[in-house]
Enzyme design. Structure first.
Site, PDB file in Angstrom:
ATOM      1  N   LYS A  16       0.859  -1.183   0.000  1.00  9.47           N
ATOM      2  CA  LYS A  16       0.000   0.000   0.000  1.00  9.47           C
ATOM      3  C   LYS A  16       0.893   1.230   0.000  1.00  9.47           C
ATOM      4  O   LYS A  16       1.817   1.341   0.821  1.00  9.47           O
ATOM      5  CB  LYS A  16      -0.895   0.016   1.246  1.00  9.47           C
ATOM      6  CG  LYS A  16      -2.075   0.971   1.136  1.00  9.47           C
ATOM      7  CD  LYS A  16      -3.139   0.435   0.197  1.00  9.47           C
ATOM      8  CE  LYS A  16      -4.455   1.187   0.341  1.00  9.47           C
ATOM      9  NZ  LYS A  16      -5.507   0.638  -0.538  1.00  9.47           N
ATOM     10  N   THR A  63      -4.396  -4.908   0.912  1.00  3.68           N
ATOM     11  CA  THR A  63      -3.714  -3.615   1.049  1.00  3.68           C
ATOM     12  C   THR A  63      -4.531  -2.662   1.921  1.00  3.68           C
ATOM     13  O   THR A  63      -3.964  -1.794   2.585  1.00  3.68           O
ATOM     14  CB  THR A  63      -3.447  -2.980  -0.332  1.00  3.68           C
ATOM     15  OG1 THR A  63      -4.677  -2.669  -0.982  1.00  3.68           O
ATOM     16  CG2 THR A  63      -2.631  -3.922  -1.196  1.00  3.68           C
ATOM     17  N   HIS A 266      21.874  25.913 -12.082  1.00  6.93           N
ATOM     18  CA  HIS A 266      22.671  26.989 -12.664  1.00  6.93           C
ATOM     19  C   HIS A 266      22.067  28.371 -12.421  1.00  6.93           C
ATOM     20  O   HIS A 266      20.854  28.582 -12.537  1.00  6.93           O
ATOM     21  CB  HIS A 266      22.819  26.768 -14.173  1.00  6.93           C
ATOM     22  CG  HIS A 266      23.440  25.458 -14.517  1.00  6.93           C
ATOM     23  ND1 HIS A 266      24.682  25.078 -14.074  1.00  6.93           N
ATOM     24  CD2 HIS A 266      22.986  24.414 -15.268  1.00  6.93           C
ATOM     25  CE1 HIS A 266      24.974  23.879 -14.530  1.00  6.93           C
ATOM     26  NE2 HIS A 266      23.946  23.446 -15.258  1.00  6.93           N
TER      27      HIS A 266
END
Length: 309
Positions: A16, A63, A266
């Site tokens: 899960k 689950t 950057h």
């Protein structure tokens, strides 16, 4: 564990994901509140091949049951604890309560709620959302063998000087100029493996790993920046990354390995001119164009000998 299945190797797991739970604890007088918000991911390795080959679900841990277990176990934790401890607690439950489950992998990401201060005084029950996240992963086997990893996600660091990049390969594709003066920015993702190999060997203090998390983060940050006056020069992101990893292993004896991912985000120098005005904006280490795409990708791991990371 791979199974032989009709002439193939077959591996399976189920679990899960993204089980969100918040837990509030109160001091004995009820005045001071402490809270965490965790995103829990569970994966079980179990003997339930019959569900795949025989339409037999009798060995499957649903689950939904895993999700509910998270809330029940959070309720049972009457005292504050670290996400590492909670991950181990869940892993122990799944591998001991269900005979068919032989390994549980539990990963937790803690949302960075931080206590606020009002008039320089910590608030009893007020919190604000911070930035970087504390992560923890426990792999618990039925035999109580343990692999425990902690980490940081989204640790944004920047220094405006004391960074350069010189001496790299130059060829017909190279446009980047060499420099001893540039801005250095990154968003660190760090993970470190602990040397504890069994559930019984971990320290018993409920917040031991919370303290370790804060201390590891401090070592990483301090090494990146250097002293408050003058700082420390960075020859490259690669060099700074390795110094940060060395500092962690040098400071914490119960950490066996550390891995860092440090993208080079950057800040491009801005120069603007036209045929009528040669210096509308002339760069003098002061005006930059921030950009995060594309960015350099740098990562490395450092392990003690015999480390399994």
């Amino acid at each position: 564990m791979a199974k032989a299945l009709e002439g193939f190797n077959f591996e399976q797991r189920h679990g899960k994901a993204r089980v969100r739970v918040a837990r509030v604890w109160r001091s004995k007088d009820g005045r001071h509140h402490f809270m965490v918000e965790w995103n829990v991911n569970i994966s079980l390795l179990s003997n339930c091949v019959a569900a795949y080959v025989s339409d037999d679900n009798s060995d499957i841990v649903a689950t939904d049951t895993m999700k509910n277990t998270v809330y029940v176990k959070a309720k049972e934790c009457s005292e504050q604890l670290s996400p590492e401890k909670f991950a181990i607690l869940l892993g122990e439950h799944f591998t001991s309560f269900y005979p068919q489950v032989y390994t549980a992998i539990v990963k937790i990401v803690e949302k960075p709620w931080e206590r606020i201060s009002v008039n320089s005084q910590p608030h009893d029950h007020g919190f604000k959302l911070g930035s970087e996240k504390h992560t923890a992963e426990a792999i618990v086997q039925k035999s109580s063998v343990l692999q425990l990893t902690s980490g940081i996600e989204g640790l944004s660091l920047l220094k405006t000087t004391q960074s350069g990049f010189e001496g790299f390969i130059r060829d017909k594709y190279t446009a980047l100029p060499e420099t001893r003066e540039r801005m250095l920015a990154t968003e660190v993702t760090a993970s470190w493996r602990y040397s504890y190999e069994s559930v019984s060997s971990i320290p018993q203090e409920p917040l031991y790993f919370n303290d370790h998390y804060l201390n590891v983060k401090k070592v990483l940050v301090d090494t990146f920046f250097g002293p408050p006056v003058g700082g420390v020069y960075s020859v490259s992101v690669q060099s700074t990354l390795l110094q940060m990893e060395k500092a962690v292993l040098g400071r914490f004896t119960d950490i066996s390995s550390v891995q860092l991912k440090m993208p080079n985000i950057h800040f491009l120098p801005v120069n603007i001119s036209s045929k009528d005005n040669g210096n509308i904006v002339k760069f003098n280490d002061d005006v930059y164009l921030p950009t995060d795409e594309p960015h350099g990708s740098i990562e490395a791991s450092l392990s003690r000998f015999r480390s399994k990371m």
